[in-house]
Design an enzyme around this catalytic site. Structure first.
Site: not given
Ligand SMILES: Cc1cc2nc3c(=O)[nH]c(=O)nc-3n(C[C@H](O)[C@H](O)[C@H](O)COP(=O)(O)OP(=O)(O)OC[C@H]3O[C@@H](n4cnc5c(N)ncnc54)[C@H](O)[C@@H]3O)c2cc1C
Length: 486
Positions: A58, A162, A340, A464
């Site tokens: 994401t 995610g 993130a 500053h």
């Molecule tokens: C518009 C927006 C803006 C954001 N801005 C910020 C920010 O500025 N700062 C910040 O800290 N956070 C931000 N976030 C939140 C941040 O994106 C998430 O907290 C972060 O991406 C979570 O990371 P993750 O690794 O847990 O999961 P994700 O980034 O969601 O990644 C999970 C991955 O797992 C894959 N996946 C899922 N199931 C399977 C499976 N069974 N097999 C194979 N692959 C799979 C998915 O395809 C995905 O690529 C934002 C979110 C959004 C939507």
């Protein structure tokens, strides 16, 4: 029986199966890819499974990075349109080229996702494209888009799957007019009007992008305040500034009941605090009411993992290990802030735990940031939390309108607030809204990790003129009310 078969049977009888990998990670978001790199650094043979074509999850594809790319572009436009003349800069024929803005954003995303491919190769991490699902606690089936599949085995599995945008059951997302944050990153025109359902971080950031480009943005929020989980003063100030500088409209305490589309228009219905129906019409409606842990297709039922009823989160213990030994979960799919940097730190934590180390995460010191302008950033306890816990504290604030640096850049909205323990002076929380707050909050996090007092910050020399002087002044204000410039 030949010696070879006898040996194999003995091994199988002893339940000794040679695993292909030390660690298999499902998902390549900031949790998954960072965990994979740390595992590889620690000498663990590591594989990552990602169902999409590009790595980064994401965050890199449809979250942090593309939203910040659009926030930067739209901020340039807004400044050119509204503050350049005051700076003495004249511009003729200013316009927005939306397809180019989106193309630049896509290029930024492509550079970042390619960076992960490079890092995987550099660290000798095997990657598999496909949907990963549990066959048993050590075997993951990878189903590819062409329907073929293969199994890989690992001693440890890390679920980093995610989250996805939360949908309201009574408000179906058509991805055309009623959209999520993902589609909002790809609108190839400047809408005249837009409704954002949800006054949280994602809704306000994306709402800001379009409001800066000239869209009339209306935010509909169920709660009485925006960014409601942060210190109450921040939401109040942000709402005031977004209204003043971007003309954003806020419908607070409104409960959305449905939405309908007709041609290129969407009508959102809501009940206001008095229970009266309010109808709002716009070109687009972004539904930004939060995100839900994503576990579809993982086959958790095959290994007996049950998700929580609320939010679909995977339960984990203090080591981020699920109820199944050797199966860990990190990031948005488990409890805690959906950020993130939280996912990244958990990725490192799990890698080091698997390698036999004893890592630590201080969940109270994970900063929260809203990339609006002014930016909002926060770490530690809010005033509301301290009151609820009955902790006696001192508060010191410093407004940016008293900062020389902020005056020079015309960024005088906002303030920094430092909360310190009344008896020990230890900093318990720092909350700020103002220019570059997202970067400045790091000072507060470092100070709090080292359990600094407000007086420590007050006595440390700050360059500053910088915005960071506001942190020093707020710390001074908390320390016996000795701020210099207010
Ligand atoms: C518009 C927006 C803006 C954001 N801005 C910020 C920010 O500025 N700062 C910040 O800290 N956070 C931000 N976030 C939140 C941040 O994106 C998430 O907290 C972060 O991406 C979570 O990371 P993750 O690794 O847990 O999961 P994700 O980034 O969601 O990644 C999970 C991955 O797992 C894959 N996946 C899922 N199931 C399977 C499976 N069974 N097999 C194979 N692959 C799979 C998915 O395809 C995905 O690529 C934002 C979110 C959004 C939507």
């Amino acid at each position: 029986m030949p010696y070879f078969y006898w040996g194999l049977l003995t091994l199988l009888n002893k339940n000794f199966i040679i695993m292909q990998y030390d660690v298999i990670i499902i998902g390549s978001g900031p949790g998954g890819y960072v965990s994979a790199i740390r595992c590889a650094q620690l000498g663990l043979k590591t594989a990552v499974i990602e169902k999409y074509k590009t790595f980064g999850g994401t965050c890199l594809n449809v979250g942090c990075i593309p939203s910040k790319a659009l926030l930067d572009s739209s901020e340039h436009y807004h400044n050119a349109a509204h503050t350049f003349t005051t700076h003495g800069i004249g511009l003729k024929d200013l316009s927005v080229d939306m397809p180019q803005m989106i193309a630049r954003k896509d290029d930024v995303v492509a550079q970042n996702t390619a960076g992960i491919t490079y890092l995987f190769k550099k660290n000798k991490i095997d990657s598999f494209e496909g949907l990963g699902s549990f066959v048993d606690k050590n075997t993951i089936k990878i189903t590819k888009t062409d329907g073929t599949s293969e199994n890989i085995t690992g001693k440890n599995i890390v679920i980093a799957s995610g989250s996805k945008p939360t949908a309201l059951p009574f408000l179906p997302i058509d991805k055309k007019r009623i959209i999520t944050s993902t589609e909002a990153l790809n609108i190839k025109e400047v809408p005249k009007t837009m409704i954002v359902i949800g006054g949280g971080v994602i809704g306000l950031e994306l709402g800001s992008v379009y409001a800066r480009l000239g869209t009339k943005v209306s935010v509909v929020e169920y709660l009485p305040s925006i960014i409601a989980t942060m210190d109450a003063g921040l939401g109040k100030e942000l709402q005031r500034v977004l209204k003043k500088s971007l003309g954003m409209e806020f419908f607070m305490g409104h409960k959305v009941t449905g939405a309908t589309t007709k041609g290129k228009k969407v009508t959102v219905s809501a009940l206001n605090a008095k229970g009266e129906e309010v109808n709002l019409e716009a070109d687009y409606c972004i539904v930004a009411v939060g995100r839900t842990a994503y576990t579809a297709g993982l086959g958790l039922e095959n290994i007996g993992i049950k998700t929580e009823e609320r939010g679909n989160k995977i339960p984990v213990n203090a080591h981020l290990e699920t109820a199944v030994p050797g199966v860990y979960a990190i990031g948005d799919v488990i409890t805690g802030a959906m950020l993130a940097h939280k996912a990244e730190d958990e990725g490192v934590f799990v890698a080091e735990t698997i390698a036999g180390q004893k890592p630590h995460i201080n969940y109270n010191l994970i900063p929260g940031v809203v990339y609006t302008w002014p930016e909002v950033a926060s770490v530690g306890y809010t005033e509301e939390q301290l009151k609820e816990k009955g902790v006696k504290y001192k508060a010191g604030s410093f407004p940016f309108k008293a900062s020389g640096r902020a005056k020079a850049s015309m960024d005088t909205d906002g303030f920094v607030k430092v909360l310190a323990d009344e008896a020990t002076d230890e900093i318990l929380g720092v909350h700020m809204i103002g220019p570059r707050a997202a970067d400045m909050i790091a000072e507060a996090v470092v100070a709090m990790e080292f359990r600094a007092s407000a007086e420590d910050i007050a006595r440390i020399c700050h360059a500053h003129p910088t915005y960071t002087e506001a942190i020093k002044e707020a710390a001074m204000a908390a320390t016996a009310n000795r701020a210099i410039h207010i």
